[in-house]
Design a protein around this motif. Structure first.
Motif, PDB file in Angstrom:
ATOM      1  N   GLY A   1       0.921  -1.250   0.016  1.00 26.88           N
ATOM      2  CA  GLY A   1      -0.034   0.050  -0.054  1.00 26.88           C
ATOM      3  C   GLY A   1       0.972   1.102   0.020  1.00 26.88           C
ATOM      4  N   ALA A   2       0.162   2.350  -0.665  1.00 30.42           N
ATOM      5  CA  ALA A   2       1.203   3.605  -0.803  1.00 30.42           C
ATOM      6  C   ALA A   2       1.446   4.338   0.502  1.00 30.42           C
ATOM      7  CB  ALA A   2       0.208   4.328  -1.522  1.00 30.42           C
ATOM      8  N   TYR A   3       0.429   3.975   1.432  1.00 32.93           N
ATOM      9  CA  TYR A   3       0.588   4.937   2.735  1.00 32.93           C
ATOM     10  C   TYR A   3       1.584   4.156   3.714  1.00 32.93           C
ATOM     11  CZ  TYR A   3      -2.564   1.252   4.563  1.00 32.93           C
ATOM     12  OH  TYR A   3      -3.265   0.059   5.146  1.00 32.93           O
ATOM     13  N   VAL A   4       1.852   2.685   3.542  1.00 32.08           N
ATOM     14  CA  VAL A   4       2.872   2.088   4.194  1.00 32.08           C
ATOM     15  C   VAL A   4       4.417   2.447   3.717  1.00 32.08           C
ATOM     16  CG1 VAL A   4       3.839  -0.186   4.812  1.00 32.08           C
ATOM     17  CG2 VAL A   4       1.358   0.167   4.637  1.00 32.08           C
ATOM     18  N   LEU A   5       4.430   2.800   2.442  1.00 39.46           N
ATOM     19  CA  LEU A   5       5.829   3.118   2.185  1.00 39.46           C
ATOM     20  C   LEU A   5       6.815   3.969   3.121  1.00 39.46           C
ATOM     21  CD1 LEU A   5       5.312   3.342  -1.638  1.00 39.46           C
ATOM     22  CD2 LEU A   5       5.979   1.299  -0.375  1.00 39.46           C
ATOM     23  N   GLY A   6       6.265   5.074   3.437  1.00 40.34           N
ATOM     24  CA  GLY A   6       6.877   6.214   3.953  1.00 40.34           C
ATOM     25  C   GLY A   6       7.504   5.818   5.635  1.00 40.34           C
ATOM     26  N   ARG A   7       6.662   4.768   6.121  1.00 37.58           N
ATOM     27  CA  ARG A   7       6.667   4.444   7.600  1.00 37.58           C
ATOM     28  C   ARG A   7       7.377   3.200   7.584  1.00 37.58           C
ATOM     29  NH1 ARG A   7       0.563   2.453   8.507  1.00 37.58           N
ATOM     30  NH2 ARG A   7       0.336   4.739   8.251  1.00 37.58           N
ATOM     31  N   SER A   8       7.882   2.608   6.516  1.00 37.67           N
ATOM     32  CA  SER A   8       8.575   1.358   6.684  1.00 37.67           C
ATOM     33  C   SER A   8      10.045   1.525   6.574  1.00 37.67           C
ATOM     34  CB  SER A   8       8.188   0.448   5.574  1.00 37.67           C
ATOM     35  OG  SER A   8       9.047  -0.722   5.304  1.00 37.67           O
ATOM     36  N   GLY A   9      10.584   0.950   7.798  1.00 36.09           N
ATOM     37  CA  GLY A   9      11.920   0.922   7.799  1.00 36.09           C
ATOM     38  C   GLY A   9      12.674   0.228   6.600  1.00 36.09           C
ATOM     39  N   THR A  10      12.180  -1.072   6.554  1.00 34.95           N
ATOM     40  CA  THR A  10      12.720  -1.850   5.285  1.00 34.95           C
ATOM     41  C   THR A  10      12.528  -0.907   3.974  1.00 34.95           C
ATOM     42  OG1 THR A  10      11.618  -3.622   6.428  1.00 34.95           O
ATOM     43  CG2 THR A  10      12.225  -3.802   3.930  1.00 34.95           C
ATOM     44  N   VAL A  11      11.489  -0.508   3.561  1.00 35.81           N
ATOM     45  CA  VAL A  11      11.422   0.365   2.075  1.00 35.81           C
ATOM     46  C   VAL A  11      12.135   1.614   2.402  1.00 35.81           C
ATOM     47  CG1 VAL A  11       9.673   1.653   0.797  1.00 35.81           C
ATOM     48  CG2 VAL A  11       9.131  -0.489   1.729  1.00 35.81           C
ATOM     49  N   SER A  12      12.392   2.138   3.447  1.00 35.52           N
ATOM     50  CA  SER A  12      13.018   3.607   3.690  1.00 35.52           C
ATOM     51  C   SER A  12      14.777   3.272   3.372  1.00 35.52           C
ATOM     52  CB  SER A  12      12.792   3.955   5.086  1.00 35.52           C
ATOM     53  OG  SER A  12      11.435   4.431   5.255  1.00 35.52           O
ATOM     54  N   ALA A  13      15.130   2.245   4.055  1.00 34.11           N
ATOM     55  CA  ALA A  13      16.501   1.683   3.540  1.00 34.11           C
ATOM     56  C   ALA A  13      16.820   2.000   2.253  1.00 34.11           C
ATOM     57  CB  ALA A  13      16.911   0.343   4.408  1.00 34.11           C
ATOM     58  N   ALA A  14      15.878   1.225   1.488  1.00 35.00           N
ATOM     59  CA  ALA A  14      15.904   1.162  -0.233  1.00 35.00           C
ATOM     60  C   ALA A  14      15.819   2.717  -0.695  1.00 35.00           C
ATOM     61  CB  ALA A  14      15.036   0.249  -0.844  1.00 35.00           C
ATOM     62  N   VAL A  15      15.080   3.390   0.015  1.00 34.05           N
ATOM     63  CA  VAL A  15      14.900   4.869  -0.585  1.00 34.05           C
ATOM     64  C   VAL A  15      16.171   5.590  -0.283  1.00 34.05           C
ATOM     65  CG1 VAL A  15      13.601   6.895  -0.253  1.00 34.05           C
ATOM     66  CG2 VAL A  15      12.377   4.888  -0.362  1.00 34.05           C
ATOM     67  N   GLU A  16      16.759   5.362   0.889  1.00 33.65           N
ATOM     68  CA  GLU A  16      18.060   6.091   1.230  1.00 33.65           C
ATOM     69  C   GLU A  16      19.061   5.836   0.361  1.00 33.65           C
ATOM     70  OE1 GLU A  16      19.412   8.886   3.600  1.00 33.65           O
ATOM     71  OE2 GLU A  16      17.617   8.130   3.981  1.00 33.65           O
ATOM     72  N   ALA A  17      19.018   4.402  -0.265  1.00 33.39           N
ATOM     73  CA  ALA A  17      20.102   4.089  -1.041  1.00 33.39           C
ATOM     74  C   ALA A  17      20.118   4.838  -2.389  1.00 33.39           C
ATOM     75  CB  ALA A  17      20.150   2.497  -1.442  1.00 33.39           C
ATOM     76  N   THR A  18      18.870   5.334  -2.692  1.00 29.32           N
ATOM     77  CA  THR A  18      18.535   5.904  -4.096  1.00 29.32           C
ATOM     78  C   THR A  18      19.105   7.173  -4.118  1.00 29.32           C
ATOM     79  OG1 THR A  18      16.670   6.828  -3.608  1.00 29.32           O
ATOM     80  CG2 THR A  18      16.462   4.606  -4.568  1.00 29.32           C
ATOM     81  N   PHE A  19      19.374   7.835  -2.927  1.00 33.94           N
ATOM     82  CA  PHE A  19      19.967   9.019  -3.083  1.00 33.94           C
ATOM     83  C   PHE A  19      21.473   8.971  -2.911  1.00 33.94           C
ATOM     84  CE2 PHE A  19      15.983   9.795  -0.941  1.00 33.94           C
ATOM     85  CZ  PHE A  19      15.430  11.219  -1.715  1.00 33.94           C
ATOM     86  N   PHE A  20      22.217   8.054  -3.140  1.00 32.63           N
ATOM     87  CA  PHE A  20      23.456   7.527  -3.498  1.00 32.63           C
ATOM     88  C   PHE A  20      23.323   7.032  -4.702  1.00 32.63           C
ATOM     89  CE2 PHE A  20      23.558   7.295   1.172  1.00 32.63           C
ATOM     90  CZ  PHE A  20      24.777   7.915   1.520  1.00 32.63           C
ATOM     91  N   GLU A  21      22.525   7.045  -5.591  1.00 33.20           N
ATOM     92  CA  GLU A  21      22.265   6.747  -6.918  1.00 33.20           C
ATOM     93  C   GLU A  21      22.856   5.007  -6.985  1.00 33.20           C
ATOM     94  OE1 GLU A  21      24.472   9.375  -9.415  1.00 33.20           O
ATOM     95  OE2 GLU A  21      22.908  11.022  -9.181  1.00 33.20           O
ATOM     96  N   THR A  22      22.268   4.518  -6.122  1.00 31.60           N
ATOM     97  CA  THR A  22      22.594   3.006  -6.145  1.00 31.60           C
ATOM     98  C   THR A  22      21.293   2.221  -6.175  1.00 31.60           C
ATOM     99  OG1 THR A  22      24.515   3.561  -4.746  1.00 31.60           O
ATOM    100  CG2 THR A  22      23.559   1.233  -4.422  1.00 31.60           C
ATOM    101  N   PRO A  23      21.173   1.274  -7.093  1.00 30.57           N
ATOM    102  CA  PRO A  23      19.901   0.466  -7.055  1.00 30.57           C
ATOM    103  C   PRO A  23      19.688  -0.239  -5.768  1.00 30.57           C
ATOM    104  CG  PRO A  23      21.325  -0.056  -8.922  1.00 30.57           C
ATOM    105  CD  PRO A  23      22.348   0.887  -8.163  1.00 30.57           C
ATOM    106  N   ALA A  24      18.462  -0.608  -5.466  1.00 33.78           N
ATOM    107  CA  ALA A  24      17.955  -0.933  -4.227  1.00 33.78           C
ATOM    108  C   ALA A  24      16.758  -1.727  -4.374  1.00 33.78           C
ATOM    109  CB  ALA A  24      17.718   0.218  -3.205  1.00 33.78           C
ATOM    110  N   ILE A  25      16.672  -2.664  -3.370  1.00 33.72           N
ATOM    111  CA  ILE A  25      15.430  -3.760  -3.559  1.00 33.72           C
ATOM    112  C   ILE A  25      15.033  -3.812  -2.016  1.00 33.72           C
ATOM    113  CG2 ILE A  25      14.565  -6.239  -3.950  1.00 33.72           C
ATOM    114  CD1 ILE A  25      16.776  -6.306  -6.282  1.00 33.72           C
ATOM    115  N   ALA A  26      13.796  -3.564  -1.706  1.00 33.62           N
ATOM    116  CA  ALA A  26      13.160  -3.968  -0.486  1.00 33.62           C
ATOM    117  C   ALA A  26      12.464  -5.048  -0.540  1.00 33.62           C
ATOM    118  CB  ALA A  26      12.440  -2.770  -0.115  1.00 33.62           C
ATOM    119  N   VAL A  27      12.679  -6.075   0.381  1.00 37.48           N
ATOM    120  CA  VAL A  27      11.947  -7.515   0.199  1.00 37.48           C
ATOM    121  C   VAL A  27      11.218  -7.583   1.635  1.00 37.48           C
ATOM    122  CG1 VAL A  27      12.437  -9.979  -0.175  1.00 37.48           C
ATOM    123  CG2 VAL A  27      13.778  -8.259  -1.288  1.00 37.48           C
TER     124      VAL A  27
END
Length: 256
Positions: A93-119
């Motif tokens: 769900g869209a509303y879960v993405l910002g609160r999830s620590g799992t997803v947020s780690a992947a988001v943080e990686a993108t600011f380093f221009e590094t591919p990321a996968i949240a599982v």
């Protein structure tokens, strides 16, 4: 391929060990994960963290976002892929993405221009809540298989020329490889707050509806795919989008 593996459930979590073993078949894996449970912390960031060596890599007294920054800047600077997970419980769900620590780690990686996968692994509702259910290593077989497949095939395929990161959710009870579906996050929102004596209890009612068989999500969404027994892969972008419109221009011009 150098892979940074993190999560939000903590470095001792079984799901992280399952991914560590699977990803080690396709790359050099360094786990840089929270020392303890950091679920639902979003992209919370610390200014100072303790880091200790661990048999899988490093344990960080901080958040998943901390772990990515520590790994990229202080420990392992040559990272080809960041994988976050496997989370015990789905991130749908869209509303879960910002609160999830799992997803947020992947988001943080993108600011380093590094591919990321949240599982994440979807655990069906039942007599035991997913928060207290502790799956065995074997029950992470399908998420581990999916993570290994995506790590081996997405980086060189051009996938990350069109997506910043992938949010992947996998059914737990799969017997053998599942069908994969490319999805978009569900927009169905069902948060509720109820006064209970001196407290207010916040609850996501979507799981009550799912347990009762009342699934509101249409075809093509992440939650619909997982509930139907398919692996959901949502290719997403990380920076907030900007929608410039003349109505706001007019308000800004009239302000003074």
């Amino acid at each position: 391929m150098n892979i940074l593996l993190t999560n939000d459930d903590g470095i001792e979590e079984t799901g992280l060990r399952a991914l560590y073993a699977a990803l080690s078949e396709v790359g050099d894996v360094t786990a840089i994960a929270p020392a303890d449970d950091q679920s639902a912390v979003g992209r919370s960031m610390s200014s100072r963290v303790a880091v200790e060596e661990h048999e899988l890599g490093y344990a960080v007294e901080g958040t998943p976002a901390d772990c990515v920054v520590v790994g990229m800047q202080a420990i392992e600077t040559e990272i080809d892929l960041v994988v976050s997970g496997c989370n015990r419980g789905a991130n749908l769900g869209a509303y879960v993405l910002g609160r999830s620590g799992t997803v947020s780690a992947a988001v943080e990686a993108t600011f380093f221009e590094t591919p990321a996968i949240a599982v994440s692994m979807y655990i069906p509702g039942g007599d035991v809540a997913f928060q207290s259910f502790d799956p065995d290593l074997e029950e992470y077989d399908e998420p581990a298989r999916v993570a290994r497949y995506l790590a081996a095939n997405t980086v060189e395929s051009g996938v990350f020329e069109h997506a910043d990161y992938l949010n992947v959710n996998v059914p737990m009870s799969a017997e053998g490889p599942c069908e994969m579906e490319i999805t978009e996050p569900s927009s169905v929102y069902a948060m509720d707050a109820v006064i209970d004596e001196e407290h207010v209890v916040l609850r996501d009612r979507i799981f009550d509806r799912i347990d009762n068989g009342n699934v509101p999500d249409p075809d093509g969404t992440d939650r619909r795919a997982v509930l139907d027994g398919r692996v959901s892969i949502s290719p997403l972008t990380a920076p907030h989008s900007m929608n410039h419109h003349e109505a706001l221009d007019e308000l800004a011009a009239e302000y003074s």
